[in-house]
Design a protein around this motif. Structure first.
Motif: not given
Length: 729
Positions: A382-389, A393-394, A482-483
């Motif tokens: 699941s850690t590989l999916v977190y960058p999509i989140f 946000l960015l 924010m970034v």
């Protein structure tokens, strides 16, 4: 089942291990962490940290939302997208008298000192909407002389006069006083829907319609240099608007293929990650070999093209003489282009070979670390999916910043000033209303006869309008905050996830359920203030560096060597400071995720822990990041090569499927950039995992000694890797 603890065969050797590769403890580097039998990784019981900064961060977010709402209420993006004349009417707006007049014409372009004023519609001269720009030189005096011979001269010149004015015999002095018509017109062409002088370079000399000098209606000699100064940052751009439309057209034709290319890069990245899980060593060595082969092929191809152009006429032209060209084939016909590419590829390949020769042990260590990271990620996919989140946000932050910036830039209201030919008029430069000006006391005042209410600039008299520039700076600073907060949240979340894996007694049985969600919840619930604090420190450094970059651009034309030297030194210092803060923040977030302390304490403990293991830090160096970077380059380069062959119609099987494009480099660069970003999202997880494992490893060596009472929680492979590497260093 017995716990999976690593106990070395020789306790005596292990007890001396912390001294190997570690700095001696003392007052400078702090005391090592002591053994704690209750410590099981990320502390479950923790309290909120940096509460004051958290409150400030929440207030800033609410204020930022308020700023966006206020900018939306006052702004009008049409002022940025479409020009407006001196009467407050948009050029080309449907349903108005200017529906067929889409270009803005300036009565006296020489009053516009720089292009930024033109784009922001703040040039202090009368502005009219016209259907087309003038294509010839003419003055009002010349028109009056020609009008006596033929009426066609006046019919052409009146296109650029005020609507309703039809008195070609009016004296020139009165026409210029009342600003009924421009004193002169020069050949121009539309740029951003504004008529700007058509400056052309002939034999190194800037001309307008083959002229370098001309006279205005008052018989004053003018030079083309004055026109060039009024549009100095625009003269280097040729057909920019046409180029933009061609790029949009290319995107419209190739967006499906661009999407396919990005999906291919996504699939390749996933396959690369899966192969890294099982064959990390083989894959990374193969990546190094593939990059070297690609560089060798590129050098061979450049040499081949260079030899073919050696006897080609015109191929010896310098790149500087060619200038900026939208057609890349122009550069490919020059020998200097291939020489630069050949030298760049040669230096790159030589650097990689030298690294492999002199840093081969560190390369082996980095590969082994990535192998260990692959095991952890394999149990927590699941850690590989977190960058999509994080990407979403960015994207939200960037979109909000861009929209707010546009609305702020268009927030000014049209301000009109009294312009009088008599300097004794008491109302000169005072604000006025064009609709009611003829009924006001100004027109009846004897010293103000002949005064006009003309557009001056966009702005306002309120507190909001007086501080628009400061609001733009605030918009930029908050955007950076924010970034950096979104990136800090990702680093802290992933660090907590991987730390829970490292400190588990039995892997993966003792890893808590849903480690990613648990780590994310802890970061948001307890450490929003700490993450905001670290992000603010980094954002301030970035903001100062951006301001220095802006000042350097402004001082480029100023002959002041001392100021440029000082700015260069400051930029260098803040660049180094930004890199150092970014590095320290990353390690501080790891300590926050594990121990739950505030940002300053975590940053201090991370720094001291790294200093107590300074040799091991030197062992890691940037080799791991460099290997991951090569993986990104391999993926982006491979997908880019396929895209190049496709869009340039060099694949016979699907040659007919390739769209007809104006510039094939438009989708090509998009695919390459997108592929690199996609690969970066996945590989950043590995980088965070390696950093977390390294800090946990150093902490593990200090807490435990490898005995049955204090067993190491690291894997035997990790202990062997970093232990031997420290000894060899």
């Amino acid at each position: 089942m017995a716990p999976n603890r690593y106990i070395p065969s020789s306790s005596a050797a292990v007890r001396s291990e912390p001294a190997v590769g570690a700095a001696p403890p003392g007052r400078f580097y702090g005391d090592p962490h002591q053994f704690d039998p209750s410590f099981r990784g990320p502390v479950p019981r923790r309290s909120c940290t940096d509460v004051l900064c958290c409150l400030i961060f929440i207030i800033v977010i609410l204020s930022y939302i308020t700023l966006g709402i206020v900018a939306w209420l006052h702004g009008d993006p049409r002022k940025v997208l479409h020009p407006m004349d001196s009467y407050g009417q948009f050029c080309g707006q449907k349903g108005t008298l200017n529906a067929k007049k889409s270009v803005l014409f300036y009565f006296n372009i020489l009053k516009c000192a720089n292009p930024a004023i033109l784009i922001n519609l703040q040039c202090p001269t009368t502005q009219m909407c016209v259907s087309e720009c003038p294509d010839r030189f003419a003055t009002y005096t010349e028109m009056q002389l020609q009008h006596r011979l033929s009426a066609t001269y006046w019919q052409y010149y009146r296109r650029f006069c005020k609507p309703g004015f039809n008195n070609p015999d009016k004296p020139v002095s009165q026409v210029l006083r009342d600003e009924d018509c421009p004193s002169m017109i020069v050949p121009s062409r539309p740029f951003l829907q504004r008529c700007l002088p058509d400056l052309i370079t002939l034999n190194g000399t800037v001309t307008v319609a083959n002229r370098t000098r001309f006279t205005d209606a008052l018989e004053t000699v003018r030079s083309v240099t004055e026109l060039q100064d009024a549009t100095k940052s625009i003269t280097g751009l040729v057909d920019t608007k046409e180029l933009a439309w061609k790029i949009v057209e290319d995107y419209n034709k190739s967006w499906k293929w661009i999407l396919i290319g990005l999906l291919i890069s996504l699939a390749v990245s996933l396959v690369f990650i899966l192969l890294l899980r099982f064959t990390a060593g083989l894959l990374l060595w193969a990546t190094l070999a593939a990059v070297l082969l690609l560089l060798s092929y590129g050098m061979w191809y450049c040499s081949l093209e260079l030899s073919q152009l050696r006897h080609t006429p015109g191929s010896d032209v310098a790149l500087v003489e060619v200038g900026l060209q939208t057609d890349l084939h122009v550069y490919l016909q020059l020998r200097q282009t291939w020489m630069v590419l050949l030298a760049s590829l040669g230096v790159t390949e030589a650097s990689i070979l030298l690294m492999l020769i002199f840093l081969r042990r560190r390369v082996k260590v980095a590969i082994a670390l990535l192998r260990e990271a692959s095991k952890a990620i394999g149990h927590m996919m699941s850690t590989l999916v977190y960058p999509i989140f994080t990407f979403l946000l960015l994207t939200l932050c960037f979109s909000y910043w861009a929209v707010t910036a546009v609305y702020l830039a268009s927030s000014g209201e049209a301000v009109y000033k009294v312009m009088s030919p008599d300097v004794n008029c008491p109302y000169t430069n005072s604000t006025c209303v064009p609709q009611n000006f003829s009924l006001s006391n100004v027109s009846r005042t004897e010293s103000c006869l002949g005064s006009q209410c003309l557009f001056a600039f966009y702005g306002g008299e309120t507190f909001y309008h007086h501080h628009l520039f400061l609001l733009q700076l605030s918009n930029l600073l908050i955007f950076l905050w924010m970034v950096n907060f979104c990136l800090a949240l990702e680093q802290c979340t992933l660090a907590g996830t991987f730390a829970s894996y490292y400190w588990a007694r039995r892997k993966p049985q003792d890893v808590p359920p849903c480690p990613l969600f648990s780590s994310f919840s802890r970061a948001i619930r307890y450490h929003t203030g700490s993450l905001a604090f670290g992000a603010l420190v980094l954002s301030v450094a970035q903001f100062v560096r951006i301001v220095l970059e802006y000042l350097e651009q402004k001082l480029k034309g100023v002959d002041n060597s001392l100021s440029r030297f000082l700015l260069c030194c400051l930029r260098c210092c803040f660049w180094c400071l930004e890199k150092f803060i970014r590095y320290m923040n990353r390690n501080a977030y790891i300590m926050v995720a594990i121990y739950g302390k505030n940002f300053c304490t975590s940053a201090r403990e991370a720094f001291l822990l790294l200093m107590r293991n300074v040799v091991r830090v030197a062992v890691l160096d940037r080799v791991t990041d460099f290997l991951l970077f090569l993986g990104k380059v391999l993926i982006a380069g491979g997908v880019g090569l396929i895209a190049f062959l496709f869009f340039s119609r060099k694949i016979p099987v699907i040659q007919e499927e390739a769209p007809n494009l104006n510039y094939y480099w438009v989708p090509l660069l998009t695919v390459v950039g997108g592929a690199y970003l996609i690969a970066h999202c996945f590989f950043s997880v590995y980088a965070t995992c390696v950093d977390t494992f390294f800090l946990c490893f150093c902490d593990d060596l200090e807490r435990n000694d490898g005995s049955s009472e204090k067993p190491f929680l690291m894997s035997p492979e990790l202990h062997t890797i970093l232990g031997k590497s420290s000894e060899s260093s």
